[in-house]
Scaffold this active site. Structure first.
Site, PDB file in Angstrom:
ATOM      1  CG  ASN A  80      -6.797   4.312   8.347  1.00 36.95           C
ATOM      2  OD1 ASN A  80      -7.635   3.430   8.168  1.00 36.95           O
ATOM      3  ND2 ASN A  80      -6.188   4.480   9.509  1.00 36.95           N
ATOM      4  CG  LEU A  81     -11.447   8.272  10.538  1.00 35.76           C
ATOM      5  CD1 LEU A  81     -12.431   8.831   9.530  1.00 35.76           C
ATOM      6  CD2 LEU A  81     -12.204   7.555  11.650  1.00 35.76           C
ATOM      7  CD  GLU A  82      -7.493   7.686  13.732  1.00 37.20           C
ATOM      8  OE1 GLU A  82      -7.893   8.722  14.237  1.00 37.20           O
ATOM      9  OE2 GLU A  82      -7.733   6.557  14.183  1.00 37.20           O
ATOM     10  CE1 TYR A  85     -14.811 -14.526  15.405  1.00 40.87           C
ATOM     11  CE2 TYR A  85     -14.574 -15.771  17.440  1.00 40.87           C
ATOM     12  CZ  TYR A  85     -14.033 -14.958  16.455  1.00 40.87           C
ATOM     13  OH  TYR A  85     -12.723 -14.555  16.539  1.00 40.87           O
ATOM     14  CD  GLN A 110      -5.644  -6.614   8.180  1.00 38.06           C
ATOM     15  OE1 GLN A 110      -5.046  -6.780   9.230  1.00 38.06           O
ATOM     16  NE2 GLN A 110      -5.795  -5.415   7.649  1.00 38.06           N
ATOM     17  CG  HIS A 130      -7.422 -12.150   9.539  1.00 35.79           C
ATOM     18  ND1 HIS A 130      -7.341 -10.902  10.119  1.00 35.79           N
ATOM     19  CD2 HIS A 130      -6.129 -12.569   9.391  1.00 35.79           C
ATOM     20  CE1 HIS A 130      -6.052 -10.591  10.316  1.00 35.79           C
ATOM     21  NE2 HIS A 130      -5.319 -11.574   9.873  1.00 35.79           N
ATOM     22  CB  THR A 156      -5.804  -2.021   7.992  1.00 35.62           C
ATOM     23  OG1 THR A 156      -5.113  -2.850   8.937  1.00 35.62           O
ATOM     24  CG2 THR A 156      -4.852  -1.599   6.889  1.00 35.62           C
ATOM     25  CB  CYS A 182     -16.276 -30.227  10.148  1.00 32.33           C
ATOM     26  SG  CYS A 182     -16.453 -31.757  11.091  1.00 32.33           S
TER      27      CYS A 182
HETATM   28  P1  OAD Z   1      -8.410  -1.903  13.462  1.00 30.20           P
HETATM   29  O1  OAD Z   1      -9.647  -1.726  14.280  1.00 30.20           O
HETATM   30  O2  OAD Z   1      -7.153  -2.212  14.174  1.00 30.20           O
HETATM   31  O3  OAD Z   1      -8.159  -0.584  12.604  1.00 30.20           O
HETATM   32  C1  OAD Z   1      -9.189   0.012  11.865  1.00 30.20           C
HETATM   33  C2  OAD Z   1      -8.669   1.257  11.194  1.00 30.20           C
HETATM   34  O4  OAD Z   1      -9.723   1.815  10.428  1.00 30.20           O
HETATM   35  C3  OAD Z   1      -8.166   2.358  12.148  1.00 30.20           C
HETATM   36  O5  OAD Z   1      -6.894   2.815  11.719  1.00 30.20           O
HETATM   37  C4  OAD Z   1      -9.221   3.453  12.011  1.00 30.20           C
HETATM   38  O6  OAD Z   1      -8.668   4.758  12.104  1.00 30.20           O
HETATM   39  C5  OAD Z   1      -9.744   3.215  10.616  1.00 30.20           C
HETATM   40  N1  OAD Z   1     -11.135   3.661  10.407  1.00 30.20           N
HETATM   41  C6  OAD Z   1     -12.157   3.723  11.293  1.00 30.20           C
HETATM   42  N2  OAD Z   1     -13.265   4.156  10.717  1.00 30.20           N
HETATM   43  C7  OAD Z   1     -12.972   4.417   9.424  1.00 30.20           C
HETATM   44  C8  OAD Z   1     -13.700   4.914   8.308  1.00 30.20           C
HETATM   45  N3  OAD Z   1     -14.984   5.234   8.404  1.00 30.20           N
HETATM   46  N4  OAD Z   1     -13.041   5.056   7.131  1.00 30.20           N
HETATM   47  C9  OAD Z   1     -11.741   4.730   7.019  1.00 30.20           C
HETATM   48  N5  OAD Z   1     -10.996   4.251   8.041  1.00 30.20           N
HETATM   49  C10 OAD Z   1     -11.604   4.089   9.219  1.00 30.20           C
HETATM   50  O7  OAD Z   1      -8.786  -3.003  12.357  1.00 30.20           O
HETATM   51  P2  OAD Z   1      -7.799  -3.885  11.435  1.00 30.20           P
HETATM   52  O8  OAD Z   1      -6.560  -3.144  11.124  1.00 30.20           O
HETATM   53  O9  OAD Z   1      -8.616  -4.406  10.336  1.00 30.20           O
HETATM   54  O10 OAD Z   1      -7.955  -9.983  13.483  1.00 30.20           O
HETATM   55  O11 OAD Z   1      -7.471  -5.066  12.434  1.00 30.20           O
HETATM   56  C11 OAD Z   1      -6.680  -6.136  11.996  1.00 30.20           C
HETATM   57  C12 OAD Z   1      -7.044  -7.398  12.698  1.00 30.20           C
HETATM   58  O12 OAD Z   1      -7.058  -7.181  14.117  1.00 30.20           O
HETATM   59  C13 OAD Z   1      -8.444  -7.902  12.426  1.00 30.20           C
HETATM   60  O13 OAD Z   1      -8.545  -8.612  11.221  1.00 30.20           O
HETATM   61  C14 OAD Z   1      -8.724  -8.773  13.601  1.00 30.20           C
HETATM   62  C15 OAD Z   1      -8.202  -7.881  14.689  1.00 30.20           C
HETATM   63  O14 OAD Z   1      -7.743  -8.507  15.823  1.00 30.20           O
HETATM   64  C16 OAD Z   1      -8.362 -11.123  14.116  1.00 30.20           C
HETATM   65  O15 OAD Z   1      -9.402 -11.206  14.726  1.00 30.20           O
HETATM   66  C17 OAD Z   1      -7.411 -12.276  13.961  1.00 30.20           C
END
Ligand code: OAD
Length: 234
Positions: free
Chosen positions: A203-205, A54, A92, A110, A178, A118
């Site tokens: 989303n990107l895809e 972190y 998130q 999150h 996401t 603390c």
């Molecule tokens: P992910 O990494 O799982 O997903 C990110 C998404 O963003 C993917 O679907 C990519 O295709 C998309 N992406 C990438 N680049 C992009 C761009 N330039 N523009 C638009 N979209 C783009 O991330 P999260 O879904 O946020 O939790 O992950 C959820 C949780 O999993 C996080 O909060 C974290 C992780 O484990 C904890 O740490 C508890």
């Protein structure tokens, strides 16, 4: 119009913070094991290693800047308010890029990387330095009890009462950047549909939940989000 936007790592990708999962296998969880770094058990077993992870991410965040997608969402919040509507921005992400871009109300489900909590007195305090097992709580003065104020796997996400209520009251639910693979956020689209709320994916895809959305816009957030916001406020 009331819009509920859920953001994930994709909104901050172009700010250089990296995503967790991607098809190329270069995401954060392909390089680091979440079970060793993002659980309460991992922190109990090896707090030095968890702090190092972190601390690295906090340093990266302090170097990063918000991008055009964050700025567009701040504009959307102000624009909807002027029109008697509302943006509920739920993220998130543990970064503060929405706030730095000008968003006023952000629910960090999150937690937040720039805060420490603390274990002795439960105080949550702003934190921009590295954390260590010896760090002292500014509130109670005890050393050794500080952890990043983030939610780890196996812990309850924050603000869920507000979030569930806002989701059911929205006219439109938007999942942005996401992958739809971590609950409870991954379940918001189904909850929204069950409440009769229209759903949109940006989303990107296509994400894991793509088939559940009424509409979708695909491409880099820094391009797609400003264009979408312009359409909403037109
Ligand atoms: P992910 O990494 O799982 O997903 C990110 C998404 O963003 C993917 O679907 C990519 O295709 C998309 N992406 C990438 N680049 C992009 C761009 N330039 N523009 C638009 N979209 C783009 O991330 P999260 O879904 O946020 O939790 O992950 C959820 C949780 O999993 C996080 O909060 C974290 C992780 O484990 C904890 O740490 C508890």
């Amino acid at each position: 119009m009331n819009i509920f936007v859920l953001t994930g790592a994709g909104v901050s990708a172009e700010s250089g913070l990296g995503t967790f999962r991607d098809k190329a296998g270069t995401g954060i969880w392909a390089r680091f094991d979440p079970m060793k770094l993002a659980t309460p058990e991992a922190f109990a077993r090896d707090p030095v290693q968890v702090h190092a992870f972190y601390n690295m991410r906090r340093r990266n965040l302090l170097q990063a800047q918000p991008n055009a997608a964050h700025a567009a969402l701040a504009k959307l919040e102000a624009g909807l308010a002027e029109r008697g509507g509302r943006l509920f921005l739920c993220t998130q992400n543990i970064d503060d890029l929405h706030e730095r871009a000008g968003s006023r109300q952000v629910k960090h489900m999150h937690g937040e990387l720039l805060k420490a909590r603390c274990a002795n007195c439960e105080a949550v305090t702003p934190w921009r330095e590295d954390l260590s097992v010896d760090a002292q709580c500014p509130r109670c003065g005890q050393s050794g009890g500080l952890r990043p104020d983030v939610v780890w796997f196996g812990e309850m996400p924050m603000h869920m009462n507000f979030i569930d209520k806002a989701l059911s009251e929205a006219d439109l639910f938007v999942a942005l950047g996401t992958s739809g693979s971590v609950y409870p956020a991954a379940g918001f689209v189904a909850e929204a549909r069950a409440a009769g709320v229209r759903t949109c994916e940006i989303n990107l895809e296509p994400s894991d939940n793509a088939r559940l959305f009424d509409e979708a816009r695909y491409g880099p957030a820094s391009e797609v989000v400003p264009a979408w916001v312009q359409d909403v406020l037109a």
